[in-house]
Design an enzyme around this catalytic site. Structure first.
Site, mmCIF file in Angstrom:
data_model
loop_
_atom_site.group_PDB
_atom_site.id
_atom_site.type_symbol
_atom_site.label_atom_id
_atom_site.label_comp_id
_atom_site.label_asym_id
_atom_site.label_seq_id
_atom_site.Cartn_x
_atom_site.Cartn_y
_atom_site.Cartn_z
ATOM 1 N N CYS A 49 -1.517 33.785 10.787
ATOM 2 C CA CYS A 49 -1.177 34.413 12.071
ATOM 3 C C CYS A 49 -0.821 33.393 13.142
ATOM 4 O O CYS A 49 -1.567 33.197 14.105
ATOM 5 C CB CYS A 49 -2.329 35.301 12.500
ATOM 6 N N GLU A 83 0.830 -1.215 0.000
ATOM 7 C CA GLU A 83 0.000 0.000 0.000
ATOM 8 C C GLU A 83 0.859 1.258 0.000
ATOM 9 O O GLU A 83 0.729 2.115 0.892
ATOM 10 C CB GLU A 83 -0.906 0.013 1.249
#
Ligand code: LLP
Length: 444
Positions: free
Chosen positions: A369, A299
């Site tokens: 911010c 995978e």
């Protein structure tokens, strides 16, 4: 960092210096042509002029090359390479892999819908994840999912119940937690006893016995996934040995399997890591796998797409000072959260080769911010406002983990193939972000 194993990167207490041309020589699809960074045969200038920044750009050849590398390296054994959709789920990326013959590893019904929309075949999909609901199981069974990688007894009971209602037989594999240390960042380590994933190695046989009693469940496999960005093969071998013990124990009680799934997790080079190569990884595992006479599933996510992608970003504001130099760019932690979340270090390259005489150490930061909003720290670069930078290794866990924090529309995505480029995701607009709320505003 205070050492390096590559001439293209010098790490010191001051920061990281990358020699751009030598660095890209290790990446099959990036090069400097007439001093301008190119992805395959497309130069960054034309991409920025056409699509703007911040921009994710992927190379089709790099994706196909990495997939092919897995497919070829495991050619000696019956195998399925199940690309892990979470790493980069853009429909065009999935379509390229569908066309190459890939199978898929998903963790949600949303990802299943992406695979189907890209033309994938549900019977070649394995469905992982610790929290599958009844509705998820129903949707997956209705689509004809290949296999549920089950992670709890509750999940097995739910699958039996839903499959019975639908009059279907569900194929399952039990995800075993082998209690092996992957030696990676704790947030992406999954195969330790105290991680939430899988069924403890000691409990696995009893869980298989319980599953074998159910009328609408067919046991087909066993799986494990111990973590991500592993650079060494030893933890994979340790996990495989634990899984082989279980396969033997199951055989003794009459439970035989059709496949073994070793999960994903192979790492990539971001700066100067030296991960084991796909072919060497395969060569190390193949003798043990061949002896099992089972089909092998893998995978991989990151190792297929990470180095197929770059994030292009424009330097908006330079803030040099006596203590620290900040380059504020137009991408931010909402576009690429790996540095903020995992302290991941990714390479930042100039897209036009600069005069290094003026280089300084810069922190490459976004306009969000938060002090945690950084993309790279202490990078030796020669910058002026308006420069375009490329963050490499951004094809995996980049766009897929992006958000709209600070009401920032998400970046556009582009696919390059040889000398052509194509938009594969439209840049979001602020209007789109407001739409889901505007209609609900009360009128008074
Ligand atoms: N299979 C399972 C069950 C997984 O949980 C994962 C990744 C994979 C396969 C694919 O692993 P890969 O080959 O990509 O390492 N956001 C993090 C990585 C999270 C990985 C989660 N699971 C990062 O940016 O580093």
């Amino acid at each position: 960092m205070n050492s390096t194993n590559s001439t293209s990167v010098i790490s010191s207490d001051e920061g990281i210096q990358i020699q751009p041309q030598a660095f890209v020589a290790n990446l099959s699809t990036l090069s400097y042509q007439q001093d301008i960074l190119c992805i395959e045969d497309v130069d960054v200038d034309s991409l920025v002029q056409t699509y703007g920044t911040p921009l994710y750009v992927y190379s089709k050849q790099a994706i196909l090359g990495a997939y092919q590398d897995y497919d070829d390296s495991f050619a000696a054994i019956d195998h399925q390479i199940c690309y892990s959709v979470k790493a980069n789920s853009n429909l065009s990326v999935l379509q390229i892999l569908v066309q190459a013959g890939a199978s898929f590893d998903i963790v949600s019904v949303g990802e299943l819908q992406r695979v189907l929309a890209a033309g994938g075949d549900a019977s070649k999909v394995v469905y992982s994840g610790v929290g599958k609901t009844q509705a998820d199981i129903k949707a997956a069974l209705e689509a004809g999912i290949g296999c549920f990688n089950v992670e709890s007894v509750t999940e097995i009971e739910r699958i039996q119940q839903v499959a019975k209602q639908l009059d279907k037989v569900a194929h399952i594999s039990v995800r075993v937690n082998p209690n092996v240390d992957a030696g990676t960042h704790p947030y992406i380590s999954t195969g330790l006893r105290n991680n939430k994933f899988g069924i403890a190695h000691e409990d696995a046989v009893a869980v298989y016995q319980q599953a074998a009693e159910y009328t609408h469940i067919q046991i087909v496999g066993i799986d494990c996934h111990i973590g991500s960005q592993l650079t060494k093969v030893e933890p994979f071998i340790a996990a495989l040995d634990k899984v082989i013990e279980l396969i033997d124990a199951l055989q003794q009680i009459g439970i035989s399997l059709q496949h073994i799934d070793l999960g994903g997790g192979l790492g990539v080079r971001y700066i100067d890591e030296t991960p084991v190569k796909i072919a060497d990884f395969a060569a190390a595992l193949l003798p043990k796998l061949q002896a099992l006479k089972l089909k092998v599933f893998l995978e991989p996510g990151r190792s297929i797409v990470a180095n197929a992608g770059v994030l292009l970003t424009k330097v908006d504001v330079l803030k040099p000072s006596e203590h620290k130099n900040f380059a504020v760019v137009d991408a931010a932690m909402n576009d690429l959260i790996r540095p903020a979340l995992y302290q991941a270090q990714m390479a930042v390259l100039p897209t036009v080769l600069p005069d290094n005489a003026k280089a300084k150490y810069w922190d490459i930061v976004g306009a969000v911010c938060e002090t945690g909003d950084f993309l790279a720290k202490q990078r030796h670069l020669s910058l002026i406002e308006g420069d375009i930078l490329a963050i490499t290794g951004a094809g995996a866990y980049g766009f897929v983990m992006s958000s709209n924090y600070n009401t920032r529309p998400r970046a556009a995505e582009v696919m390059v193939s040889e000398d052509t480029h194509k938009l594969i995701r439209v840049r979001e607009t602020v209007e789109q972000l407001l739409d889901n709320e505007k209609s609900l505003l009360s009128l008074h």
